[in-house]
Design an enzyme around this catalytic site. Structure first.
Site: not given
Lengths: 245, 245
Positions: B148, B156, B193
């Site tokens: 993070y 997020h 991600k």
């Protein structure tokens, strides 16, 4: 998780013409025309008539190959598909790179050389196809195969399939680490498929001929996430209510 | 893919109090109070004062442990977190199962025994933490860590991290097969991600003391899906238009 049909009428369409019937029609058509496939890289090129294009598409074997020549139609089969059509359906003759037809055991050795994991993958493929599942490559979802209840135009694939084995040389190290396991279960769930692990086992040491396949067994395991909240108190509450009433 | 802040004000909040400042405050507070951690299974239990609970939570180390005792506060640290706070931040003394404080090299050997991949995972963890990334377990997403940009309450996680190594005994067989690779890239993408592979390399053979870490390097590679359609004709069209004008 049950089948997810694509349209309202899909289920009826599938029931009216089961996959076993479609494959049987393809099989007899290919036998009648004496169809040949040609080994080419890690696949087999199948030369078929115009009428057979629809049948192959319906039965979900291979992918059409576009060529400049409009008179002949070509399909590219995976090694598992080709060997299944040759060895199990006995409807395709396979021609080697030396332009002569391959005997069963020659083809078997040849395919094992082309793909290290061929034996286990073929056992898994033929196991599912033999039970009338439509089996396609699972590379889109990071698994070995996906399995459909009927044609992919009618229904979404239900199972994400991973082939596992303890055989030396197979070296499928999938699902051996928790992180890989968690990744695969989570992805399968997020694309609404159930993870199906087919574990191929054998006591056979001799794998020189396809007859060794009979000595192999397939252990089927589906893996789903378990939620501790699920159905925890359903049963006791129902009982308590019925005893009151 | 840039950071996905959770609220409108999140970015400003993060900029006003950088993670390096938060960690520095935690560090000086823990040093002042002479904080101890106790080795317990595959983790370390940290005994802290009430004031330090908020600091640990802000700096994102460990998880609070609920106990019946309301006077003391306990946090459970992973091995990587504990070793980072002991060896790198030098703000926590670690007490062994024999109730005596562990020296650096004793603790190092002990942690390597508790976790086969500790050396590589610690190198990766400390590499990211040293660059002020918040690093948490990636088990939810089937990866080794998630990273993070600031506190998980504000943003997020941006990176799904896999630790790879060629070291014998490490045996991280992740991403060695295409199917695993496809699975991991697809899942990382679907949870927004970027897949970050940290490859840990060394020519060191001696790993008896944490000073060997200096001989290890970290190669960073991000992996994303490539779409052939992306930006294919953007550049020429813009040029053509500007030359017209």
């Amino acid at each position: 998780m049950g089948p997810r049909w694509k349209d309202n009428g899909s289920k009826a369409t599938a029931l009216a013409d089961p996959m076993s019937n479609i494959v049987a029609r393809l099989q007899s058509s290919l036998i009648q025309s004496g169809t040949c496939g040609f080994l080419s890289g890690c696949g087999v090129l199948l030369e078929i008539s115009h009428d057979q294009v629809g049948l192959l598409n319906h039965a979900c074997f291979g992918r059409p190959v576009t060529t400049a020549d409009t008179d002949t139609n070509w399909f590219r089969l995976s090694l598992e598909e080709a060997f299944y059509m040759h060895h199990c359906l006995k409807c395709v003759e396979i021609i080697g790179e030396d332009k002569s037809p391959k005997r069963d055991d020659e083809l078997w050795e040849c395919m094992k050389l082309k793909k290290r994991t061929f034996l286990e993958f073929y056992k898994a493929y033929s196991h599912l196809r033999g039970k009338n599942w439509v089996v396609r490559s699972g590379s889109q979802y990071g698994v070995d195969f996906v399995a459909y209840r009927h044609h992919p135009a009618l229904v979404h694939s239900e199972y994400a399939v991973i082939v596992s084995s303890e055989a030396e040389g197979h070296e499928n190290c999938r699902l051996k680490l928790w992180s890989d396991f968690e990744c695969t279960v989570r992805l399968s769930g997020s694309v609404a498929k159930t993870l199906l692990v087919l574990h191929i086992k054998s006591n056979e040491n001799c794998t020189f001929s396809p007859s060794c396949l009979e000595g192999y067994t397939v252990e089927e395991r589906t893996i789903t996430r378990w939620s501790p909240e699920q159905r925890r108190e359903d049963q006791p509450i129902v009982k308590a209510e019925s005893s009151k009433g």
